[in-house]
Design a protein around this motif. Sequence first.
Motif, PDB file in Angstrom:
ATOM      1  N   GLY A 181       2.132 114.954   2.972  1.00  9.08           N
ATOM      2  CA  GLY A 181       3.531 115.296   3.159  1.00  9.08           C
ATOM      3  C   GLY A 181       4.511 114.201   2.793  1.00  9.08           C
ATOM      4  N   CYS A 182       4.036 113.078   2.273  1.00  9.17           N
ATOM      5  CA  CYS A 182       4.942 111.992   1.875  1.00  9.17           C
ATOM      6  C   CYS A 182       5.817 112.436   0.692  1.00  9.17           C
ATOM      7  CB  CYS A 182       4.146 110.753   1.473  1.00  9.17           C
ATOM      8  SG  CYS A 182       3.320 109.922   2.845  1.00  9.17           S
ATOM      9  N   ILE A 183       7.119 112.253   0.845  1.00  2.76           N
ATOM     10  CA  ILE A 183       8.048 112.588  -0.234  1.00  2.76           C
ATOM     11  C   ILE A 183       7.889 111.566  -1.357  1.00  2.76           C
ATOM     12  CG2 ILE A 183      10.498 112.747  -0.843  1.00  2.76           C
ATOM     13  CD1 ILE A 183      10.988 113.849   1.971  1.00  2.76           C
ATOM     14  N   LEU A 184       7.859 112.038  -2.586  1.00  2.19           N
ATOM     15  CA  LEU A 184       7.591 111.170  -3.732  1.00  2.19           C
ATOM     16  C   LEU A 184       8.578 110.005  -3.807  1.00  2.19           C
ATOM     17  CD1 LEU A 184       6.024 110.532  -6.304  1.00  2.19           C
ATOM     18  CD2 LEU A 184       7.506 112.140  -7.526  1.00  2.19           C
ATOM     19  N   GLU A 185       9.853 110.265  -3.583  1.00  5.29           N
ATOM     20  CA  GLU A 185      10.846 109.202  -3.671  1.00  5.29           C
ATOM     21  C   GLU A 185      10.612 108.126  -2.622  1.00  5.29           C
ATOM     22  OE1 GLU A 185      15.384 109.215  -4.990  1.00  5.29           O
ATOM     23  OE2 GLU A 185      15.070 110.243  -3.068  1.00  5.29           O
ATOM     24  N   ASN A 186      10.138 108.524  -1.438  1.00  7.37           N
ATOM     25  CA  ASN A 186       9.825 107.538  -0.399  1.00  7.37           C
ATOM     26  C   ASN A 186       8.654 106.649  -0.812  1.00  7.37           C
ATOM     27  OD1 ASN A 186      11.865 108.655   1.100  1.00  7.37           O
ATOM     28  ND2 ASN A 186      10.523 109.837   2.450  1.00  7.37           N
ATOM     29  N   LEU A 187       7.680 107.251  -1.461  1.00  3.22           N
ATOM     30  CA  LEU A 187       6.546 106.455  -1.960  1.00  3.22           C
ATOM     31  C   LEU A 187       7.002 105.493  -3.050  1.00  3.22           C
ATOM     32  CD1 LEU A 187       3.712 109.153  -2.134  1.00  3.22           C
ATOM     33  CD2 LEU A 187       4.093 107.429  -0.362  1.00  3.22           C
ATOM     34  N   ILE A 188       7.894 105.974  -3.921  1.00  7.93           N
ATOM     35  CA  ILE A 188       8.428 105.109  -4.983  1.00  7.93           C
ATOM     36  C   ILE A 188       9.139 103.904  -4.373  1.00  7.93           C
ATOM     37  CG2 ILE A 188      10.161 104.996  -6.825  1.00  7.93           C
ATOM     38  CD1 ILE A 188       9.449 107.922  -7.496  1.00  7.93           C
ATOM     39  N   SER A 189       9.946 104.144  -3.333  1.00  5.49           N
ATOM     40  CA  SER A 189      10.675 103.054  -2.668  1.00  5.49           C
ATOM     41  C   SER A 189       9.733 102.086  -1.966  1.00  5.49           C
ATOM     42  CB  SER A 189      11.671 103.630  -1.652  1.00  5.49           C
ATOM     43  OG  SER A 189      12.640 104.423  -2.296  1.00  5.49           O
ATOM     44  N   PHE A 190       8.728 102.636  -1.294  1.00  4.31           N
ATOM     45  CA  PHE A 190       7.737 101.803  -0.608  1.00  4.31           C
ATOM     46  C   PHE A 190       7.038 100.880  -1.596  1.00  4.31           C
ATOM     47  CE2 PHE A 190       3.244 101.188   0.473  1.00  4.31           C
ATOM     48  CZ  PHE A 190       3.342 100.574   1.706  1.00  4.31           C
ATOM     49  N   LEU A 191       6.598 101.442  -2.700  1.00  3.74           N
ATOM     50  CA  LEU A 191       5.873 100.652  -3.690  1.00  3.74           C
ATOM     51  C   LEU A 191       6.778  99.642  -4.375  1.00  3.74           C
ATOM     52  CD1 LEU A 191       3.682 103.506  -5.181  1.00  3.74           C
ATOM     53  CD2 LEU A 191       2.842 101.511  -3.937  1.00  3.74           C
ATOM     54  N   ASP A 192       8.030 100.026  -4.594  1.00  9.94           N
ATOM     55  CA  ASP A 192       8.977  99.103  -5.215  1.00  9.94           C
ATOM     56  C   ASP A 192       9.117  97.830  -4.379  1.00  9.94           C
ATOM     57  OD1 ASP A 192      11.141  98.640  -7.292  1.00  9.94           O
ATOM     58  OD2 ASP A 192      12.326  98.496  -5.456  1.00  9.94           O
ATOM     59  N   ASN A 193       9.154  97.996  -3.076  1.00 10.84           N
ATOM     60  CA  ASN A 193       9.251  96.841  -2.180  1.00 10.84           C
ATOM     61  C   ASN A 193       7.986  95.991  -2.189  1.00 10.84           C
ATOM     62  OD1 ASN A 193      11.850  97.487  -1.314  1.00 10.84           O
ATOM     63  ND2 ASN A 193      11.108  98.820   0.317  1.00 10.84           N
ATOM     64  N   LYS A 194       6.884  96.601  -2.574  1.00 12.18           N
ATOM     65  CA  LYS A 194       5.613  95.872  -2.649  1.00 12.18           C
ATOM     66  C   LYS A 194       5.359  95.287  -4.034  1.00 12.18           C
ATOM     67  CE  LYS A 194       4.241  97.038   1.559  1.00 12.18           C
ATOM     68  NZ  LYS A 194       4.029  96.038   2.634  1.00 12.18           N
ATOM     69  N   GLY A 195       6.251  95.600  -4.992  1.00  5.51           N
ATOM     70  CA  GLY A 195       6.058  95.097  -6.341  1.00  5.51           C
ATOM     71  C   GLY A 195       5.177  95.985  -7.201  1.00  5.51           C
ATOM     72  N   PHE A 196       5.131  97.286  -6.869  1.00  5.00           N
ATOM     73  CA  PHE A 196       4.332  98.245  -7.630  1.00  5.00           C
ATOM     74  C   PHE A 196       5.182  99.477  -7.938  1.00  5.00           C
ATOM     75  CE2 PHE A 196       1.219  95.492  -5.828  1.00  5.00           C
ATOM     76  CZ  PHE A 196       0.097  95.555  -6.652  1.00  5.00           C
ATOM     77  N   VAL A 197       4.636 100.371  -8.773  1.00  4.65           N
ATOM     78  CA  VAL A 197       5.349 101.601  -9.118  1.00  4.65           C
ATOM     79  C   VAL A 197       4.412 102.801  -8.990  1.00  4.65           C
ATOM     80  CG1 VAL A 197       6.947 100.465 -10.711  1.00  4.65           C
ATOM     81  CG2 VAL A 197       4.807 101.411 -11.593  1.00  4.65           C
ATOM     82  N   MET A 198       4.990 103.952  -8.698  1.00  2.00           N
ATOM     83  CA  MET A 198       4.216 105.189  -8.749  1.00  2.00           C
ATOM     84  C   MET A 198       4.002 105.574 -10.206  1.00  2.00           C
ATOM     85  SD  MET A 198       3.047 106.719  -6.034  1.00  2.00           S
ATOM     86  CE  MET A 198       2.943 108.470  -6.394  1.00  2.00           C
ATOM     87  N   PRO A 199       2.811 106.013 -10.575  1.00  2.00           N
ATOM     88  CA  PRO A 199       2.587 106.452 -11.954  1.00  2.00           C
ATOM     89  C   PRO A 199       3.237 107.798 -12.242  1.00  2.00           C
ATOM     90  CG  PRO A 199       0.621 106.812 -10.636  1.00  2.00           C
ATOM     91  CD  PRO A 199       1.589 106.077  -9.757  1.00  2.00           C
TER      92      PRO A 199
END
Length: 541
Positions: free
Chosen positions: A187-205
């Motif tokens: 149920g994780c919203i894609l944009e939330n995952l993108i933001s989470f990864l951005d803060n970690k120095g990664f990106v969603m594919p």
Amino acid sequence: MEKLRATSNLRRSLKSLLNRRLSSGSDFTHFNQKRSFQTSFNPIRDYKSVGEVNAVQYRCFSSVSTLVQRNPSFSTLNSDDISYFKRFLGEKNVIQDEDRLETVNTDWMHKYKGSSKLLLQPRSTEEVSQILRYCNSRCLAVVPQAGNTGLVGGSVPVFDEVIVNVGSMNNIISFDKVSGILVCEAGCILENLISFLDNKGFVMPLDLGAKGSCQIGGNVSTNAGGLRLVRYGSLHGNVLGLEAVLANGDVLDMLGTLRKDNTGYDLKHLFIGSEGSLGIVTKVSILTPPKLSSVNLAFLACKDYSSCQKLLVEAKRKLGEILSAIEFLDDQAMVLVLHHLDGVRNPLPTSMHNFYVLIETTGSDESFDREKLEAFLLSSMEGGLISDGVLAQDINQLSSFWRIREGVPEALMKAGAVYKYDLSLPVEKMYNLVDDMRVRLGNLAKVVGYGHLGDGNLHLNISAPQYNDAILQQIEPYVYEWTSKHRGSISAEHGLGLMKANQIYYSKTPETVQIMASIKTLLDPNGILNPYKVLPHSLNR
């Protein structure tokens, strides 16, 4: 913002060309003319059988589609069922409110509408398992639902199926900074995952226009493609593992986090793209690439589709490892965006062009990447492939360019009725279908073409003031026949859902479809999971 001009003066040197600037105000033409269209049409027609006053038994979704008949083996919801669900889900997660049900019964386009009387909101895999075990024992049909952003009627009921929405299961379980592997709930919203990864120095594919509301479980279940497939590939490559609940409540734990695992059949792939018809995805592990520091975006104009094709070939050859996206839209798409979306400006305001291409590069060396892109653009202009163009100079301009491409679906919805087709075709033939449809439809409707140039995915849209059977009869089955003739796919990334379930034979052989049906029977013998979708209705009974 730097301006590119395909003139003899600008060809003298790349430096002088790139130093030309647009002012941020008067040089932009802001189209804000609004047109009013009727948008409340619902093409669903209900047919009640004799003696069945309240229960809809048949539904027709277009003038050319076969009537969909409710499977008589499915039970009808009763008060005992409601009481059972409330006991373990709690009152607030068993939704019977009419306003809430109206929303979840209707798809994003307001084209498909079910009549479900119950929405369930599980908070864990165990609760999903308990729901499905009970529904299977009662033969209650179920529709798995995530963000409900689908375009083919796959995420809403056809009749009175129970809706199981996994939006409450939205926890990030783990993230490994060394491997870049993310494990999260469906149920994780894609944009939330993108933001989470951005803060970690990664990106969603994966990146989609609907990222603000779509959920990763729905993305995986539909094998969503998105804007950067040309760089990162499909979810079949990026999803390392998943957890899914079968129709009988059994939990398949395939939540691996290994890049290599060649032990037996890789069953996770059955659930990627099967649209919830084989099981409900509850957890996902996905490989995410590191975030790179250098991102550049060019918004370019081309005189014809042949130039777009050649530009693609040259971009792959000359930009190579830094090419991360290449998208296109035609002039009709551009006009719709400028007319219907507030705040959108034309980056090339002096004139309209036949085609527009967005080229994005992503790399680790800003000066090297910029130099490489500038050399490519100069070469393409000198070769006559580019008529005009701009390079984004900051994150705001980059976002405004992407807003044009990502805003096309929204603009089409605001313009009126829209018939949407998501097709995979050989790149060299892709736009021929748009031209053919314009000849075929004449003044009946506007034909709009845009999509993912880098992976041969055309979004064909027919826009009209209102839905009209005469228009639909000119579109279908012609679009499917044309696609099949050119060995394309009638579903590139949107799935089949209800809209194209009966059209699957245009892309798959009868033998292949029969094996699919056998897998469905094996994993869901009562057929309760997302019935009437994906497979032909003749095989769903």
